[in-house]
Design a protein around this motif. Structure first.
Motif, PDB file in Angstrom:
ATOM      1  N   THR A 285       0.838  -1.202   0.000  1.00  0.00           N
ATOM      2  CA  THR A 285       0.000   0.000   0.000  1.00  0.00           C
ATOM      3  C   THR A 285       0.870   1.247   0.000  1.00  0.00           C
ATOM      4  OG1 THR A 285      -1.782  -1.145   1.176  1.00  0.00           O
ATOM      5  CG2 THR A 285      -1.781   1.263   1.276  1.00  0.00           C
ATOM      6  N   SER A 288       2.497   1.683  -3.390  1.00  0.00           N
ATOM      7  CA  SER A 288       1.499   2.123  -4.364  1.00  0.00           C
ATOM      8  C   SER A 288       1.217   3.613  -4.228  1.00  0.00           C
ATOM      9  CB  SER A 288       0.208   1.314  -4.169  1.00  0.00           C
ATOM     10  OG  SER A 288      -0.775   1.695  -5.109  1.00  0.00           O
ATOM     11  N   GLY A 295       0.727   0.250  -8.981  1.00  0.00           N
ATOM     12  CA  GLY A 295      -0.090  -0.908  -8.697  1.00  0.00           C
ATOM     13  C   GLY A 295       0.114  -1.390  -7.278  1.00  0.00           C
ATOM     14  N   GLY A 297      -2.285  -2.230  -5.196  1.00  0.00           N
ATOM     15  CA  GLY A 297      -3.479  -2.069  -4.374  1.00  0.00           C
ATOM     16  C   GLY A 297      -4.324  -3.329  -4.320  1.00  0.00           C
ATOM     17  N   GLU A 298      -4.520  -3.972  -5.471  1.00  0.00           N
ATOM     18  CA  GLU A 298      -5.332  -5.199  -5.509  1.00  0.00           C
ATOM     19  C   GLU A 298      -4.676  -6.315  -4.704  1.00  0.00           C
ATOM     20  OE1 GLU A 298      -8.223  -5.807  -6.527  1.00  0.00           O
ATOM     21  OE2 GLU A 298      -8.755  -4.123  -7.825  1.00  0.00           O
ATOM     22  N   GLU A 299      -3.356  -6.479  -4.879  1.00  0.00           N
ATOM     23  CA  GLU A 299      -2.661  -7.518  -4.117  1.00  0.00           C
ATOM     24  C   GLU A 299      -2.735  -7.232  -2.629  1.00  0.00           C
ATOM     25  OE1 GLU A 299       1.731  -9.679  -3.655  1.00  0.00           O
ATOM     26  OE2 GLU A 299       1.473  -7.988  -5.036  1.00  0.00           O
ATOM     27  N   ALA A 301      -5.095  -5.616  -1.011  1.00  0.00           N
ATOM     28  CA  ALA A 301      -6.452  -5.915  -0.533  1.00  0.00           C
ATOM     29  C   ALA A 301      -6.639  -7.415  -0.334  1.00  0.00           C
ATOM     30  CB  ALA A 301      -7.487  -5.367  -1.507  1.00  0.00           C
ATOM     31  N   GLY A 302      -6.139  -8.211  -1.281  1.00  0.00           N
ATOM     32  CA  GLY A 302      -6.246  -9.662  -1.130  1.00  0.00           C
ATOM     33  C   GLY A 302      -5.491 -10.175   0.084  1.00  0.00           C
ATOM     34  N   THR A 331     -10.080  -0.310  -0.330  1.00  0.00           N
ATOM     35  CA  THR A 331     -11.080  -0.434  -1.396  1.00  0.00           C
ATOM     36  C   THR A 331     -11.699   0.914  -1.737  1.00  0.00           C
ATOM     37  OG1 THR A 331     -12.652  -1.136   0.330  1.00  0.00           O
ATOM     38  CG2 THR A 331     -11.629  -2.864  -0.991  1.00  0.00           C
ATOM     39  N   MET A 334      -9.425   2.552  -4.126  1.00  0.00           N
ATOM     40  CA  MET A 334      -9.494   1.954  -5.464  1.00  0.00           C
ATOM     41  C   MET A 334     -10.806   2.268  -6.170  1.00  0.00           C
ATOM     42  SD  MET A 334      -7.575  -1.738  -5.105  1.00  0.00           S
ATOM     43  CE  MET A 334      -8.419  -2.308  -3.638  1.00  0.00           C
ATOM     44  N   ARG A 336     -14.002   1.690  -5.028  1.00  0.00           N
ATOM     45  CA  ARG A 336     -15.051   0.671  -4.861  1.00  0.00           C
ATOM     46  C   ARG A 336     -15.818   0.983  -3.585  1.00  0.00           C
ATOM     47  NH1 ARG A 336     -10.760  -3.687  -6.297  1.00  0.00           N
ATOM     48  NH2 ARG A 336     -11.232  -4.602  -4.282  1.00  0.00           N
ATOM     49  N   GLU A 339     -17.917  -1.848  -1.623  1.00  0.00           N
ATOM     50  CA  GLU A 339     -17.076  -2.803  -0.902  1.00  0.00           C
ATOM     51  C   GLU A 339     -16.445  -2.145   0.320  1.00  0.00           C
ATOM     52  OE1 GLU A 339     -13.304  -5.807  -1.786  1.00  0.00           O
ATOM     53  OE2 GLU A 339     -14.283  -4.728  -3.434  1.00  0.00           O
TER      54      GLU A 339
END
Length: 570
Positions: A285, A288, A295, A297-299, A301-302, A331, A334, A336, A339
């Motif tokens: 984070t 990013s 990038g 951010g998605e990783e 969050a997971g 989220t 990002m 969303r 979520e």
């Protein structure tokens, strides 16, 4: 014990206890259960009260692992009763510190605090900060370790670091390098976690200093000729990489952290996998944020989802809640929002349950230890941390609920005002959480400054405050809170990068004296709910206004409120 078997000595039990505590500290539930099954017959046969206390304390921990909270509470009670027959000693201090951790794990926060106070006082007596003649007991070092873990669970991170550092100082006087290694690892961990918290609050210099101290402690641990458990060694690797990130070297930390993350996921415990996930998510984070378009951010969050699952499975509610909050923030960043709202609602719900489950009487802290001046000093310190909101300096929700529970509705009029900062989410979204914190500090100061003498202001939750107005009729309360609303609306906010000036909406409810009105609410919760309902009405009516039963716009001299925007509040 079977007939003809040799008697179990204290030495055998001490060895079994060390293994049990090590397994519990690593969250190795299987090893803990198996070890306790093996040791239980010997614990039951031991005549000394301290072993009865340990048997009950360890049984309480196993009951928590089984999800049997009633049995866990019975075990804690039995352990405390057995301790009543024990003379003050290093073993007694360790049992108290361990029981405090058990209660913290069960979310019995006040009970954990009381036990932590007793354990802290006893460890200070047995091994004061200045070196004394002779060698201290390893049990004192372990007591400092469990106290540090307990204080972390209670969100008292500064005190947790202090306990770890005291434990390190005591361990330096022990011949066992294993004890020193463990306390150095703990020091590194506690310092880096506090550094993370301070960095989030904008205290970058202090965070960097602590991260540097964490790196130094990790290096000192590696220099010892110790053979730590693989999970402990891996955790030190996670902490050291995380400390590099907090020290301002996130790019250098990424490779080592990914390496240990892969290793932990091959063979580490459930809790350690969650810990490594959380550290890597925070590093990704940060990278990013610092590298536009980088990038991650998605990783991140997971990883936070996986970490939340691991912490929930191991009953680490504090870090579980941290993951929920950070998932909401990640989220949202990002784009969303649905979520993000899901995760933030889960965070709010779990945080509320944690506070509701623990309402022990704080007075016991002072009564039981009043004969010791040092007890009074430490009790006051811990009590202040537990009942004071660290951001605003106001009493926190726990403090407010204690105050409200002691009020006698009907003896005289009583009014409550629930105050909410308008559009506060936009302040955080459009500027930063640092500016949001500054807004909350200033609103708190304005409410305190412009309240009547005798009125009490608390931070209830988030951007919501509570004002208690003893002996105030509705008319008196409306005049008082209108002054509060105006003070915030007329304050100078020009030095902050805000899109609009800050305002507040206020809901008021009054319980009249019983002689004046027989329809006195059943309790303070009913009164609070009424005020909260009128706060919602004020928000829906356009914000920056006061609402109370029977009050319409323009009543009570609230002319400024009538100029507020008519759009609905979130």
């Amino acid at each position: 014990m079977t007939p003809g078997s040799p008697p179990v000595t204290d030495g055998h039990l001490e060895t079994a206890l060390r293994l049990l505590l090590a397994a519990d500290r690593r969250d190795d539930d299987a090893a803990f259960r198996a070890g306790l099954d093996d040791a239980e017959p010997a614990l039951a046969a031991a005549a000394e009260p301290r072993w009865a206390a340990w048997r009950a304390a360890l049984g309480a921990r196993r009951a928590l692992l089984d999800g049997d909270r009633d049995a866990a509470a019975d075990g804690v009670t039995a352990a405390r009763e057995a301790l009543g027959a024990c003379a003050p000693s290093a073993s007694t201090a360790l049992v108290l510190a361990y029981l405090a951790h058990v209660e913290a794990t069960a979310d019995h926060l006040d009970a954990a605090m009381l036990l932590a106070v007793d354990a802290s006082l006893l460890t200070e007596q047995l091994a004061p900060a200045e070196p004394a003649a002779g060698t201290p007991s390893p049990e004192v070092v372990q007591a400092h370790l469990w106290l540090s873990l307990t204080l972390t669970a209670l969100d008292l991170e500064e005190l947790a670091v202090a306990q770890a550092e005291r434990g390190c100082a005591v361990a330096e006087r022990l011949p066992d390098v294993g004890e020193r290694w463990q306390l150095l690892r703990l020091c590194a961990q506690q310092r880096v976690e506090l550094a993370q918290t301070l960095r989030r609050r904008g205290q970058a210099a202090r965070a960097r200093e602590l991260a540097g101290a964490a790196i130094a402690a990790a290096s000192d641990a590696r220099a010892l000729e110790a053979e730590p458990d693989p999970d402990d060694s891996d955790q030190l690797d996670v902490v050291q990489a995380w400390a590099l990130s907090c020290h301002g070297e996130p790019d250098d930390a990424l490779g080592p952290l990914r390496s240990v993350h892969r290793r932990v996921h091959r063979s580490g415990s459930t809790w350690l996998r969650g810990y490594a996930d959380l550290a890597l998510a925070r590093l990704l984070t940060r990278l990013s944020q610092e590298h536009s378009g980088g990038g991650g951010g998605e990783e991140a969050a997971g990883l936070l989802v996986d970490a939340a699952g691991a912490f929930a499975a191991t009953a680490d509610r504090r870090r579980y809640r941290q993951c929920l909050l950070e998932l909401g923030q990640a989220t949202a960043a990002m784009g969303r929002p649905a979520e993000a709202l899901y995760w933030l609602d889960a965070y709010r719900s779990d945080t509320g349950r944690a506070h509701a489950r623990s309402r022990e009487l704080w007075a016991e802290m002072f009564v039981r230890r009043s004969r010791l001046r040092e007890a009074e000093r430490q009790a006051a310190l811990l009590r202040r941390h537990a009942l004071e909101d660290p951001l605003t300096g106001l009493g926190n929700r726990r403090s407010a609920e204690r105050r409200l529970a002691g009020l006698r509705l009907g003896a005289e009029p009583l009014s409550l005002a629930v105050v909410d900062v308008d559009r506060f989410k936009e302040v955080n979204d459009d500027t930063s959480h640092t500016h949001g914190d500054e807004v909350l500090r200033r609103v708190a100061a304005l409410l305190r400054e412009h309240s009547r003498a005798g009125d009490e202001v608390y931070r209830w939750a988030g951007d919501e405050f509570l004002v208690v107005l003893p002996a105030a009729t509705q008319a008196q309360a409306l005049a008082a809170v209108e002054r509060l609303r105006a003070a915030v609306a007329e304050a100078d906010w020009a030095d902050l990068p805000l899109t609009e000036p800050i305002t507040v909406s206020i809901g008021v409810a009054t319980a009249p004296a019983a002689a004046d009105d027989r329809s006195v609410p059943v309790g303070w919760r009913s009164l609070f709910d009424t005020a909260d309902l009128h706060l919602f009405s004020a928000k829906r009516g356009g914000r920056n206004r006061v609402r109370a039963p029977g009050l319409v716009d323009g009543d009570g001299g609230s002319a400024a409120a009538d100029q507020a925007s008519p759009e609905a509040a979130p």
